[in-house]
Scaffold this motif. Structure first.
Motif, short mmCIF file in Angstrom:
data_model
loop_
_atom_site.label_atom_id
_atom_site.label_comp_id
_atom_site.label_asym_id
_atom_site.label_seq_id
_atom_site.Cartn_x
_atom_site.Cartn_y
_atom_site.Cartn_z
N LEU A 1 -6.01 -17.04 28.96
CA LEU A 1 -6.01 -17.45 30.37
C LEU A 1 -7.32 -18.16 30.71
O LEU A 1 -7.32 -19.19 31.38
N ALA A 2 -8.43 -17.62 30.21
CA ALA A 2 -9.73 -18.24 30.49
C ALA A 2 -9.76 -19.68 29.96
O ALA A 2 -10.25 -20.59 30.64
N THR A 3 -9.22 -19.87 28.78
CA THR A 3 -9.20 -21.22 28.20
C THR A 3 -8.40 -22.17 29.08
O THR A 3 -8.85 -23.28 29.38
N LEU A 4 -7.24 -21.73 29.50
CA LEU A 4 -6.41 -22.58 30.37
C LEU A 4 -7.14 -22.92 31.65
O LEU A 4 -7.16 -24.08 32.09
N LEU A 5 -7.75 -21.94 32.26
CA LEU A 5 -8.36 -22.18 33.57
C LEU A 5 -9.66 -22.97 33.45
O LEU A 5 -10.02 -23.71 34.38
N ASN A 6 -10.35 -22.82 32.35
CA ASN A 6 -11.60 -23.57 32.15
C ASN A 6 -11.35 -25.06 31.94
O ASN A 6 -12.27 -25.87 32.08
N GLU A 7 -10.14 -25.41 31.60
CA GLU A 7 -9.82 -26.82 31.34
C GLU A 7 -9.51 -27.59 32.62
O GLU A 7 -9.39 -28.82 32.60
#
Lengths: 263, 255
Positions: B246-252
């Protein structure tokens, strides 16, 4: 190092302080082989589930004898890890009582399982079943759902002193129905197996009816036993209460002795 | 080993049909996050489930969050048919200001009352913009015909879609969808708990497309935590499911 039950869940370590009993489980076609059984046992070991009582989908589908024989065969393979429910139906009143007697004569069965089949549990078609239940003093687990206990509590009151487990208690968030039914039926227990985990519901049930009438079951392999046990491990209850729910209530219902288990 | 937990499916604030035993206020929900060791949550306004005015829901969401860094806003789709762009510019501006990181394109717990199409003719401006900004969309799957999900992913192949509330019996449609659409993700919340999982999912689809979600405040996270913690998967996979994915998705996201 000793952990609380919540900490065991947080760490993913098996519960070892007492033998966890799964009072509501299934065993079906795709597990009915060496690999399937081994996988089930591995999962039980990883969580600390010592003993599971199963019924089968075959029986649910009205193939009573074949289904019950399948459950019995599993118990014969692993008598220290599994028990069996004899599953019959009020829709077949001509064969149900005899099938219950057949199953319990084998010594491999510990309870009776019923499903909701559009016949209320206090319908006269169940009379023969309740007669055998009273004679053999068999604990009964029934699928109930949401607002509709289909008079399972009424049936329970015709068998005083015999544990009747209302399956999926609190389903569809109808927890008040189950609590009310349990308060007017001293031998009604609330079985927690249910896919959802409504916030504060288990705690509410325990407060209302007492920890000694709440029982844990997973409904595996319908869904994940690892999820279902977390509902209790993380509940805002003492570890003593959690132990009652996960072990001692079922041990009393099914007359199981601690020494029977090896963890 | 302990893991950080980032919850993808969490509502805050009051709503009309709340049961009295269910937490609702921000403080109550944050207390639940603390109790379960959840460090952050992607949150929506509970009012949206009654299909209330989405723009007002988004505004109150920001007010409720009140700069709490543990709560990441997920706005709700605020269609405005009276504007030429269907309300996109206005909402994206607000999302940028609020540091929102996701967008619900149907209402949690109300999918059967879908009041708009998910097709390009209705949502084209919105979802093209989401695709361009790499803003993931959340889609409440319970009761939603799987065809809607397939069509959405086909019409918007670059759109990151996170499905919530997939039933434990949903693999029959979910697996083909996952195979066909690499930008489709699945939140555990609130009932994606098939037996044999998450091992089975990881074996078939890897661990990068499964995302922790609870369904707070209605549904307690304890079972979801043990569903992953007791799984026979690597710590890397657990960390990915609990928070990294989730963090990866939102950081993008580039609003």
């Amino acid at each position: 190092m000793s952990y609380t039950l919540k900490e065991m869940g947080q760490r993913g370590v098996p519960i070892t302080t007492f033998p966890v009993i799964d009072a509501h489980a299934h065993f079906d076609f795709n597990e009915n082989n060496e690999a399937g059984i081994a996988d089930r046992l591995r999962r039980m070991d990883r969580t600390g589930i010592a003993w599971t009582i199963v019924s089968t989908g075959l029986s649910l589908g009205a193939e009573f004898k074949r289904g019950n024989d399948r459950a019995a065969a599993l118990v014969e393979l692993h008598p220290d890890r599994f028990g069996a429910y004899c599953h019959v139906s009020g829709n077949y009143p001509d064969i149900a009582p005899a099938e219950i007697e057949r199953c319990f004569a084998s010594g491999l069965f510990k309870g009776l399982k019923l499903y909701q089949t559009d016949v209320d549990f206090d319908d006269p078609r169940f009379d023969g079943i309740w007669e055998v239940v009273r004679k053999l003093r068999i604990p009964v687990l029934a699928h109930t759902w949401g607002d509709n206990l289909t008079n399972f509590d009424k049936a329970a009151r015709t068998c005083p002193g015999i544990p009747f487990l209302a399956g999926h208690a609190g389903s569809a968030f109808a927890y008040r129905k189950y609590i009310d039914a349990a308060l007017r039926t001293p031998n009604l227990y609330l079985d927690l197996s249910y896919s959802r985990e409504h916030t504060n519901m288990i705690e509410t049930m325990v407060t209302a009816v007492g920890a000694n009438r709440v029982v844990w079951g997973s409904d595996v392999a319908t869904f994940s036993m690892e999820h279902q046990i977390g509902k209790v491990l993380f509940a805002d209850l003492t570890d003593d209460v959690k132990k009652q729910i996960l072990y001692s209530n079922s041990a009393e219902i099914f007359n199981l002795k601690f020494a029977d288990f090896t963890n | 080993m302990s893991f950080k937990i980032f919850d993808s499916f969490c509502g805050i604030g009051r709503w009309a049909k709340r049961d009295i035993i269910t937490p609702s206020t921000v403080d109550e929900v944050v207390a639940q996050l603390d109790r379960f060791g959840i460090s952050r949550a992607l949150v929506y306004s509970n009012r949206i489930r009654q299909l209330s005015q989405a723009d007002e829901c988004n505004q109150t969401l920001v007010e409720m969050i009140n700069n709490n860094e543990r709560l990441i806003p997920a706005f709700s789709l605020a269609l405005n048919p009276y504007e030429a762009d269907n309300g996109v510019d206005s909402c994206f501006g607000l999302m940028r200001d609020a540091k929102a990181r996701a967008l619900w394109i149907n209402s949690p717990f109300a999918s059967k009352k879908l009041t708009h199409s998910l097709r390009r003719w209705q949502l084209g401006e919105w979802l093209d913009r989401c695709s361009k900004a790499k803003l993931p969309v959340l889609l409440y799957a319970e009761g939603l015909p799987p065809d809607n999900i397939d069509t959405l992913c086909r019409e918007f192949p670059d759109l990151k879609v996170i499905l919530t509330s997939v039933m434990y019996s949903g693999d029959s449609f979910l697996y083909p969808l996952l195979r066909a659409h690499p930008n489709l993700y699945v939140s555990l919340g609130h009932m994606y708990i098939p037996a044999g999982n998450p091992e089975l999912f990881v074996r078939h689809h890897g661990y990068k497309r499964l995302i922790f979600g609870s369904g707070l405040p209605d549904f307690s996270p304890g079972g979801m935590i043990t569903h992953v913690m007791y799984a026979d998967i690597s710590d890397t996979a657990k960390s990915a499911i609990f928070s990294d994915n989730l963090a990866t998705l939102l950081n993008e996201v580039e609003l």
